[in-house]
Write an enzyme that holds these catalytic residues in place. Structure first.
Site, PDB file in Angstrom:
ATOM      1  N   GLY A 264       0.819  -1.202   0.000  1.00 21.23           N
ATOM      2  CA  GLY A 264       0.000   0.000   0.000  1.00 21.23           C
ATOM      3  C   GLY A 264       0.850   1.247   0.000  1.00 21.23           C
ATOM      4  O   GLY A 264       0.656   2.159  -0.807  1.00 21.23           O
ATOM      5  N   MET A 266       5.004   2.783   1.762  1.00 20.04           N
ATOM      6  CA  MET A 266       6.239   2.460   2.485  1.00 20.04           C
ATOM      7  C   MET A 266       6.888   3.737   2.980  1.00 20.04           C
ATOM      8  O   MET A 266       7.020   4.709   2.232  1.00 20.04           O
ATOM      9  CB  MET A 266       7.190   1.687   1.557  1.00 20.04           C
ATOM     10  CG  MET A 266       8.523   1.340   2.203  1.00 20.04           C
ATOM     11  SD  MET A 266       8.311   0.302   3.660  1.00 20.04           S
ATOM     12  CE  MET A 266       9.804   0.694   4.556  1.00 20.04           C
ATOM     13  N   HIS A 300       0.007   8.309   8.153  1.00 24.54           N
ATOM     14  CA  HIS A 300       0.680   7.143   8.733  1.00 24.54           C
ATOM     15  C   HIS A 300       2.138   7.071   8.287  1.00 24.54           C
ATOM     16  O   HIS A 300       3.048   6.929   9.114  1.00 24.54           O
ATOM     17  CB  HIS A 300      -0.066   5.877   8.328  1.00 24.54           C
ATOM     18  CG  HIS A 300       0.539   4.620   8.860  1.00 24.54           C
ATOM     19  ND1 HIS A 300       0.110   4.014  10.013  1.00 24.54           N
ATOM     20  CD2 HIS A 300       1.564   3.847   8.388  1.00 24.54           C
ATOM     21  CE1 HIS A 300       0.840   2.932  10.237  1.00 24.54           C
ATOM     22  NE2 HIS A 300       1.722   2.806   9.254  1.00 24.54           N
ATOM     23  N   GLU A 301       2.373   7.151   6.985  1.00 25.29           N
ATOM     24  CA  GLU A 301       3.743   7.005   6.497  1.00 25.29           C
ATOM     25  C   GLU A 301       4.611   8.190   6.916  1.00 25.29           C
ATOM     26  O   GLU A 301       5.801   8.023   7.212  1.00 25.29           O
ATOM     27  CB  GLU A 301       3.758   6.836   4.975  1.00 25.29           C
ATOM     28  CG  GLU A 301       2.913   5.674   4.456  1.00 25.29           C
ATOM     29  CD  GLU A 301       3.223   4.336   5.109  1.00 25.29           C
ATOM     30  OE1 GLU A 301       4.351   4.155   5.606  1.00 25.29           O
ATOM     31  OE2 GLU A 301       2.336   3.463   5.132  1.00 25.29           O
ATOM     32  N   HIS A 304       5.742   7.800  10.549  1.00 28.40           N
ATOM     33  CA  HIS A 304       6.835   6.837  10.706  1.00 28.40           C
ATOM     34  C   HIS A 304       8.201   7.520  10.727  1.00 28.40           C
ATOM     35  O   HIS A 304       9.188   6.906  11.173  1.00 28.40           O
ATOM     36  CB  HIS A 304       6.815   5.820   9.564  1.00 28.40           C
ATOM     37  CG  HIS A 304       6.074   4.563   9.862  1.00 28.40           C
ATOM     38  ND1 HIS A 304       6.315   3.794  10.987  1.00 28.40           N
ATOM     39  CD2 HIS A 304       5.104   3.900   9.164  1.00 28.40           C
ATOM     40  CE1 HIS A 304       5.535   2.734  10.973  1.00 28.40           C
ATOM     41  NE2 HIS A 304       4.783   2.769   9.887  1.00 28.40           N
TER      42      HIS A 304
END
Length: 391
Positions: A264, A266, A300-301, A304
């Site tokens: 999806g 990275m 979200h990514e 990270h």
């Protein structure tokens, strides 16, 4: 070919060698790609010399040197999944390895592969070993410099992690770039993209006053569909500063959206790679759910960058820590920018429809597994969803 080995949590040992800096030089070609790596190695305990085991898969070894000296055949052993240096120096040394790979034939979509005319990487969890021989484990962290050379007409855009410090033209219609990532990272966060892409550009001013360049790269016809993704990225950067006090730490942040990316999305340091469906949206075709999904995954990514990149796993048995914590952060982000009640209902519905059946079936597994043969098998809902049960 040797049989894949089962890895057990109880058998974890610290690496005997650490890497300080890694210099990578990619010469991209249509038939083959040459990768030259130059690694500064130092033993965990100085003065002791034990074998250095490097992971490697589907690689053609061209040469190997230690401190500029070509190794003899008796100095190393080459296996189908490993390259072992029998007696490396007991002090710091420089390891140089040249390998040949064929990204155009890499159908595993791990490591460096080529699809629809674009070179792309996917190194989580264990894809870097398909690029060059390396200690492919999260607790080996190093500072990377990456030089990429390619045909300029075919691959006008050359991207990697960190800040772009040099670029230029070469003979024969080729060109090169040099990227430097000043922060140590594990190899699973390495990224490279080369192709015919165009970008939507914007900037974000951090709370300390630093201006960060933002770019979302896609094939040219998809650039108009990236407006919401750019809004989502800027919103995520602002929210992380306001809620967690976390400021972005580089001068540039790139997102690449390609239709054939095998996951999806990275979180590679400063070069996030997405499947196009999680970046592109237009009012004519996208639903409210599509816009909400893009907001959440972009967030979200980006999150990270701290929970997973700067602070990462010791080993893959800790996968749920970086993913679970970052899922919590993206849930809070989506709740704050939308409706907390609606977000909670959607998350619980996902648990009931997908996670509960898995836990009741043959695919059930602990959040922290006791062993694995192929780590990719543990990228399941159990790892990503468990944290919302108690939120």
């Amino acid at each position: 070919m040797d049989t894949p080995k089962e890895i057990f949590l109880k058998d974890y040992k610290m690496p005997d060698y650490y890497f300080d800096t890694v210099e990578l030089n990619f010469i991209l070609g249509e038939d083959k790609t040459i990768v030259h790596s130059k690694i500064s190695v130092y033993p965990r305990i100085e003065g002791t010399s034990c074998p250095l085991v490097l992971n490697g898969s589907d690689l053609k070894l061209l040469s190997i040197k230690v401190d500029g000296r070509d190794l003899k055949k008796e100095d190393y052993h080459l296996y189908s999944r490993h390259l072992t240096l029998s007696s490396p120096p007991g002090i710091a040394f420089v390891l140089e390895i040249d390998t040949e790979i064929q990204p155009q034939n890499n159908t595993s979509l791990e490591g460096l592969y080529k699809t629809t005319g674009t070179f792309c990487t996917q190194c989580e969890a264990e894809g870097f070993r398909k690029i060059t021989f390396y200690q492919d484990r999260p607790d080996v962290m190093a500072r990377y410099t990456c030089r990429v050379e390619a045909d300029k007409s075919l691959y006008p855009v050359l991207l990697s992690n960190g800040n772009l410090i040099e670029q230029g033209d070469l003979e024969g219609g080729r060109h090169y770039v040099v990227w430097v990532d000043p922060f140590k990272k594990p190899c699973y966060l390495f990224a490279l993209v080369a192709g015919q892409l165009e970008s939507r550009n914007d900037t974000f001013v951090t709370k300390s006053g630093k201006t960060v360049s933002l770019r979302i790269w896609t094939p040219s016809h998809d650039v108009p569909k990236t407006a919401h993704a750019m809004y989502s990225l800027k919103a995520a950067m602002k929210w992380d500063e306001e809620v967690f006090g976390l400021e972005y730490d580089l001068d540039l942040f790139n997102i690449v959206a390609v239709p054939d990316f095998n996951m999806g999305a990275m979180e590679n340091k400063s070069l996030n790679i997405f499947n196009s469906r999680l970046v592109l949206a237009s009012p004519e075709t996208a639903s409210d759910g599509d816009y909400a999904a893009i907001l959440g995954v972009i967030g979200h990514e980006y999150f990270h960058n701290w929970t997973g990149n700067r602070v990462t796993c010791r080993d893959w048995f800790q996968l749920s820590l970086k993913e679970g914590l970052t899922v919590f952060r993206d849930q809070e982000f989506s709740s704050d920018l939308g409706s907390r009640t609606v977000k909670r209902i959607a998350d619980v519905s996902r648990l009931r429809n997908y996670q509960f059946p898995q836990d009741a079936g043959p695919m059930a597994h602990p959040v922290r597994p006791h062993s694995y043969i192929k780590m990719d098998n543990f990228y399941t809902g159990e790892i990503f969803c468990f944290i919302i049960i108690s939120v």
